[in-house]
Design a protein around this motif. Structure first.
Motif, PDB file in Angstrom:
ATOM      1  N   ASN B  80       0.808  -1.213   0.000  1.00 30.07           N
ATOM      2  CA  ASN B  80       0.000   0.000   0.000  1.00 30.07           C
ATOM      3  C   ASN B  80       0.845   1.267   0.000  1.00 30.07           C
ATOM      4  OD1 ASN B  80      -2.573  -1.189  -0.070  1.00 30.07           O
ATOM      5  ND2 ASN B  80      -2.385  -1.730   2.088  1.00 30.07           N
ATOM      6  N   ILE B  81       2.021   1.188   0.603  1.00 23.41           N
ATOM      7  CA  ILE B  81       2.926   2.337   0.529  1.00 23.41           C
ATOM      8  C   ILE B  81       3.453   2.468  -0.902  1.00 23.41           C
ATOM      9  CG2 ILE B  81       5.142   3.266   1.308  1.00 23.41           C
ATOM     10  CD1 ILE B  81       4.639   1.867   3.991  1.00 23.41           C
ATOM     11  N   GLY B  82       3.847   1.333  -1.483  1.00 26.14           N
ATOM     12  CA  GLY B  82       4.472   1.345  -2.808  1.00 26.14           C
ATOM     13  C   GLY B  82       3.597   1.943  -3.888  1.00 26.14           C
ATOM     14  N   VAL B  83       2.292   1.568  -3.899  1.00 25.03           N
ATOM     15  CA  VAL B  83       1.425   2.070  -4.969  1.00 25.03           C
ATOM     16  C   VAL B  83       1.249   3.585  -4.879  1.00 25.03           C
ATOM     17  CG1 VAL B  83       0.173  -0.089  -5.320  1.00 25.03           C
ATOM     18  CG2 VAL B  83      -0.697   1.552  -3.676  1.00 25.03           C
ATOM     19  N   ARG B  84       1.526   4.162  -3.719  1.00 19.53           N
ATOM     20  CA  ARG B  84       1.440   5.614  -3.577  1.00 19.53           C
ATOM     21  C   ARG B  84       2.805   6.273  -3.752  1.00 19.53           C
ATOM     22  NH1 ARG B  84      -2.885   7.366   0.274  1.00 19.53           N
ATOM     23  NH2 ARG B  84      -4.556   5.865   0.012  1.00 19.53           N
ATOM     24  N   CYS B 163       9.972  -5.354   0.527  1.00 17.04           N
ATOM     25  CA  CYS B 163       9.495  -6.173  -0.591  1.00 17.04           C
ATOM     26  C   CYS B 163       8.125  -5.697  -1.054  1.00 17.04           C
ATOM     27  CB  CYS B 163       9.405  -7.638  -0.182  1.00 17.04           C
ATOM     28  SG  CYS B 163      10.975  -8.307   0.333  1.00 17.04           S
ATOM     29  N   GLY B 164       7.256  -5.398  -0.071  1.00 13.00           N
ATOM     30  CA  GLY B 164       5.926  -4.909  -0.411  1.00 13.00           C
ATOM     31  C   GLY B 164       5.978  -3.602  -1.173  1.00 13.00           C
ATOM     32  N   VAL B 165       6.823  -2.697  -0.715  1.00 19.00           N
ATOM     33  CA  VAL B 165       6.943  -1.397  -1.389  1.00 19.00           C
ATOM     34  C   VAL B 165       7.369  -1.602  -2.847  1.00 19.00           C
ATOM     35  CG1 VAL B 165       8.197   0.785  -1.462  1.00 19.00           C
ATOM     36  CG2 VAL B 165       7.461  -0.123   0.724  1.00 19.00           C
ATOM     37  N   LEU B 166       8.391  -2.463  -3.033  1.00 21.88           N
ATOM     38  CA  LEU B 166       8.876  -2.720  -4.392  1.00 21.88           C
ATOM     39  C   LEU B 166       7.770  -3.316  -5.255  1.00 21.88           C
ATOM     40  CD1 LEU B 166      12.438  -4.174  -3.766  1.00 21.88           C
ATOM     41  CD2 LEU B 166      11.887  -2.152  -5.106  1.00 21.88           C
ATOM     42  N   LYS B 167       7.058  -4.285  -4.693  1.00 18.89           N
ATOM     43  CA  LYS B 167       5.981  -4.948  -5.426  1.00 18.89           C
ATOM     44  C   LYS B 167       4.934  -3.919  -5.877  1.00 18.89           C
ATOM     45  CE  LYS B 167       2.854  -8.217  -6.406  1.00 18.89           C
ATOM     46  NZ  LYS B 167       2.993  -9.051  -7.583  1.00 18.89           N
ATOM     47  N   GLY B 168       4.471  -3.097  -4.935  1.00 18.01           N
ATOM     48  CA  GLY B 168       3.441  -2.102  -5.244  1.00 18.01           C
ATOM     49  C   GLY B 168       3.915  -1.085  -6.265  1.00 18.01           C
ATOM     50  N   GLU B 171       4.351  -2.618  -9.750  1.00 10.63           N
ATOM     51  CA  GLU B 171       3.066  -2.944 -10.365  1.00 10.63           C
ATOM     52  C   GLU B 171       2.426  -1.704 -10.988  1.00 10.63           C
ATOM     53  OE1 GLU B 171       0.714  -6.010  -8.292  1.00 10.63           O
ATOM     54  OE2 GLU B 171      -0.913  -4.558  -8.483  1.00 10.63           O
ATOM     55  N   MET B 172       2.613  -0.554 -10.345  1.00 12.93           N
ATOM     56  CA  MET B 172       2.022   0.680 -10.865  1.00 12.93           C
ATOM     57  C   MET B 172       2.694   1.142 -12.161  1.00 12.93           C
ATOM     58  SD  MET B 172      -0.499   1.356  -9.032  1.00 12.93           S
ATOM     59  CE  MET B 172      -1.021   3.048  -9.211  1.00 12.93           C
TER      60      MET B 172
END
Lengths: 230, 211
Positions: B80-84, B163-168, B171-172
């Motif tokens: 959720n951080i990454g997509v923003r 990892c989550g940040v990178l993923k998000g 993906e964007m």
């Protein structure tokens, strides 16, 4: 350049932000604009624009697409568009802060345009519209009250990003320089709106993605950007 | 002086795709360093480390030390951080789309990690078809001052939020990737390594008008 309105369109074509600005300062006759749109009209306008954007990228002639490979998509930096020039302001004034962006401007270098074949500028005899698209598919739209000179006033000119007039009137009707300058300044301005968006909308924990933006902070920052525009 | 430097930076940016190997990597290094030094406001590092520590600790409490669930939660928080955060990154850098994963890895390590965490991971262990690589975190600011309890050492990926940040974020920009830790010094491993594997490029989602 008087900005009448700023719109933000999300990647699926929905209008997530709209704001009109008072342009009476730049309009000496004092007539108020009659073409105020209601929120439904605006939504239709946004999704239509989204579609036209896509269509315009499809109708670019093949020959043009081939010759585009060596085009340069760098947009020059115009200093202090929409922010206070520290050299011109009084010495003892407090320097402005721009969120997480350090220094006296949001950015200071020429930058790459992600909008290569889509609609970039729409000129009519009523207004000029500029579109800046980001890599994530977000569109920032500025409607300017400036009317650009045109060969035939009743005609609508569309220009795509390569700087080539689609309705190719041979008579060099357009003052190309003016077109380019306007569009460069608009791109500089809209990238700054994007910077503000990334700071005040994306970092707002109460904002849900793809939804309409209701943020006073964002409003204020965009307004001061437009107010500072010469 | 600064003007001439920034304009030379931009000429580089314009010709990025024509650049190769060492040249490109050098450009990203100066580009990232410049942003870190001159263009971004910072917060106190200790405050940041402590805040993250408190988050992980709170998750441990909330999930009764079920470390699998904690890993999952850290990942989804990061997502959720990454997509923003990607919008911040793009607004700040305005870099063009990367033509291949090699350039993507350069941008991630030399620009993204530099700008947001002031570290530059090492890229290593490329797969033969150049779609999978490892990020080796020589230093990890999140894990500073951290000691894991014995039972957590076997299961918890303490910095899984990265990892989550990178993923998000990837993906964007239409890169569908699998991202996960394979080793962590906090667990007693020799190095901290994140594996990034490109599944596919989401071609349908690339905004029209870009090419």
């Amino acid at each position: 350049m008087g900005i009448e309105a700023i719109l933000i369109i999300n990647k699926s074509g929905g209008l997530i932000y709209h704001r009109s600005f008072d342009v009476s300062k730049t309009n000496p006759t004092g007539t108020t604009s009659k073409h105020s749109l209601n929120s439904n009209d605006l939504l239709i306008l946004a999704s239509t624009l989204h579609s036209v954007f896509v269509i315009s990228s499809q109708i670019t002639p093949k020959a043009l697409q081939l010759s585009q490979s060596n085009l340069n998509y760098t947009i020059p930096y115009h200093p202090y568009v929409g922010v206070k020039n520290p050299e011109k302001s009084p010495r003892n004034s407090i320097p402005n802060k721009y969120g997480s962006f350090k220094g006296d401007d949001y950015f200071k270098e020429p930058f790459h345009s992600w909008n290569k074949s889509g609609l970039k500028q729409l000129s009519t005899d009523q207004f000029t519209m500029y579109i800046y698209q980001t890599m994530t598919g977000l569109k920032f739209v500025a409607i300017s009250s400036t009317v650009l000179p045109s060969h035939n006033d009743s005609e609508t000119n569309m220009m795509n990003n390569s700087g080539i007039n689609i309705n190719n009137n041979s008579s060099k009707n357009i003052n190309a320089l003016q077109y380019n300058l306007g569009s460069q300044i608009a791109d500089n301005l809209l990238r700054k709106v994007y910077c503000i968006y990334s700071d005040y909308v994306m970092k707002d924990p109460f904002y849900s993605l793809e939804m309409p933006i209701k943020s006073d902070l964002f409003d204020d920052k965009v307004k001061s950007l437009i107010d500072n525009l010469l | 002086m600064s003007k001439s430097r920034s304009s030379s930076l931009s000429t580089h940016a314009a010709n990025l795709s024509s650049k190769t190997g060492a040249n490109q990597s050098k450009f990203f290094k100066t580009f990232g360093d410049d942003i870190w030094k001159n263009k971004i406001e910072k917060v106190n590092a200790e405050l940041f480390i402590m805040t993250y520590g408190v988050i992980v600790q709170q998750l441990c409490q909330d999930f009764n030390n079920d470390y699998m669930k904690i890993n999952e939660n850290l990942f989804s928080m990061g997502y959720n951080i990454g997509v923003r955060l990607i919008e911040d990154f793009l607004a700040r850098t305005a870099l063009p789309r990367c033509p291949n994963m090699i350039m993507t890895s350069e941008v991630i390590t030399k620009v993204a990690f530099k700008v947001f965490l002031n570290i530059t991971p090492v890229v290593d262990n490329w797969s033969s078809n150049k779609d999978t690589f490892s990020l080796i975190l020589v230093e990890n600011p999140l894990a500073e001052f951290v000691d894991l309890p014995h039972d957590a050492k076997k299961q918890l990926w303490y910095s899984n939020i990265i990892c989550g940040v990178l993923k998000g974020a990837l993906e964007m920009v239409q890169l569908d990737c699998d991202i996960g830790f394979v080793s962590d010094v906090l667990r007693g491993d020799a190095s901290t390594e994140i594996r990034v594997k490109l599944n596919k490029i989401l071609k349908d989602e690339i905004p029209l008008g870009e090419d």
